[in-house]
Design a protein around this motif. Sequence first.
Motif, short mmCIF file in Angstrom:
data_model
loop_
_atom_site.label_atom_id
_atom_site.label_comp_id
_atom_site.label_asym_id
_atom_site.label_seq_id
_atom_site.Cartn_x
_atom_site.Cartn_y
_atom_site.Cartn_z
N ALA A 113 -2.61 8.01 9.24
CA ALA A 113 -2.06 6.77 8.67
C ALA A 113 -2.70 5.53 9.29
O ALA A 113 -2.05 4.74 9.98
N PRO A 114 -4.01 5.36 9.03
CA PRO A 114 -4.67 4.19 9.61
C PRO A 114 -4.26 2.92 8.86
O PRO A 114 -3.82 2.99 7.71
N THR B 188 -9.23 -9.53 12.09
CA THR B 188 -9.19 -8.17 11.52
C THR B 188 -9.10 -7.16 12.67
O THR B 188 -10.00 -7.11 13.51
N VAL B 189 -8.03 -6.36 12.71
CA VAL B 189 -7.91 -5.33 13.75
C VAL B 189 -7.63 -3.98 13.08
O VAL B 189 -6.76 -3.89 12.22
N LEU B 190 -8.40 -2.96 13.49
CA LEU B 190 -8.22 -1.60 12.94
C LEU B 190 -7.24 -0.85 13.83
O LEU B 190 -7.37 -0.91 15.06
N HIS B 191 -6.26 -0.15 13.21
CA HIS B 191 -5.26 0.57 14.00
C HIS B 191 -5.21 2.04 13.60
O HIS B 191 -5.36 2.38 12.42
N ASP C 121 -2.47 -0.80 4.54
CA ASP C 121 -2.40 0.63 4.85
C ASP C 121 -3.32 1.39 3.90
O ASP C 121 -3.44 1.01 2.74
N ALA C 122 -3.95 2.45 4.40
CA ALA C 122 -4.90 3.17 3.55
C ALA C 122 -5.01 4.62 3.99
O ALA C 122 -4.62 4.97 5.12
N ARG D 16 -18.57 8.49 12.03
CA ARG D 16 -17.17 8.68 11.62
C ARG D 16 -16.32 8.92 12.84
O ARG D 16 -16.76 9.56 13.80
N HIS D 17 -15.10 8.39 12.81
CA HIS D 17 -14.11 8.75 13.82
C HIS D 17 -12.78 8.88 13.09
O HIS D 17 -12.25 7.89 12.57
N GLY D 18 -12.26 10.11 13.00
CA GLY D 18 -11.00 10.32 12.30
C GLY D 18 -11.12 9.87 10.85
O GLY D 18 -11.93 10.38 10.08
#
Length: 385
Positions: A132-133, A123-126, A148-149, A272-274
């Motif tokens: 558009a994370p 699992t990698v968060l981008h 996408d979310a 929170r970040h962004g």
Amino acid sequence: MKTEVAIVGAGPAGLLLAHLLARGGVSSVVLETRSQDYVASRIRAGILEHSSVELLTEVGLGDRLHAEGHEHRGVYLQWPGERHHLDFVDLTGRSVWVYGQTEVQKDLVAAGTAEVIYEVTDTVLHDVATDAPYITYTDKSGESGRLDAAVIAGCDGSFGPSRHAVPARHYERTYPYSWLGILADVAPSTDELIYASHPNGFALHSMRSPTVSRLYLQVPNGTDPGEWPDQRVWDELATRLGHGQDGWKLTPGPITDKSVLPMRSYVQTPMRHGRLFLAGDAAHIVPPTGAKGLNLAIADVALLSRALTAWLRENNSRLADSYSDDALRRVWRCTHFSWWMTTMLHASGDEFDAQLQLSQLRWVTSSEAGATGLAENYAGLDIGF
Ligand code: RFL
Ligand code: PHB
């Protein structure tokens, strides 16, 4: 794949968040590394505070809790020669419930409101700081996936990747002791939990049901459960819990699980970040002495679901913008309470500490103000405190 909220982790924080979002008409997908069976059978917390019970009941998750859980008016606090009952209902009007985290987890799975993909890896968060994370992962058949979310919720506990995606500072305290947790197929020897301070170390008598006891012993860090054969466990529990004191008896029985839990306080700020929001153990860890870990996870997602629903449904970002500050107020209160209970009850080996602990125990069990402070924190503050 596309959804509104991508949730990492199907523990109680992740599954409850998905459930609460669904009630507000917000879609989500949960990614979980473990299997559904593994997640549902982990033995963890056992106490739900007042507001957690209220929330679970309000959102349709309270049926089995009310039928099979047990409402407790308070707890016993003891040290050699003395045992005192603190009645939270008399002191604050609030009770707590004995209902295992495994049961909460089963109820969340049975509700079927969360769409969960189990057994994902890598699992990698981008691009969490952009509009558009997305998350990439590998599913159990080895296929690569992309989710996408609009928002990512990091509910992946203390070992997951989310907390590392927040450029933040953290506060941390480790403790010079651990807990040996014991699950035993024997009726509890007490009607309500006993928190015991003893020169040999802390002990806790908790329970899961009328036939299953959950017990804990303070042990040195690095202890191997193999050093604790069953007879040694029961002998030590009898000593620390005061078997024979005023006719009280500890009944031993078959032990079905033994494991060692390290104790840590950890708070990540901000949460929170962004477009990445942290909730539950992903953002904070408390030592279990205050029974707050699961309750804090529930309180976080109660706030977060409201914030995200207002943002995504009504385009109102006010609660999302204040989420981190709002959640951290309660997090720090529970961090303090858990630290305070821990340091009041565990043997540190220092004689000055031991005298302070005894003085503190006498005060909380004899002064209404002292008892009320403990009761208010243990039975829990309002969600949104
Ligand atoms: P959880 O329950 O740890 O759930 C996080 C989920 O995220 C998954 N995950 C990932 N998923 C996808 N991709 C990745 N890369 C991932 N990495 C991890 C994990 O598999 C997991 O399913 O966190 P959550 O939801 O925030 O809930 C918090 C509570 O579980 C926790 O606060 C309490 O259980 C703490 N705790 C205890 N609290 C108590 O009050 N009393 C206890 O007796 C007690 N025992 C415990 C505990 C926590 C433990 N842990 C975390 C080591 C005993 C243990 C062993
Ligand atoms: C539990 O039943 O597992 C339990 C209860 C109270 C605590 C910690 C754990 O403070």
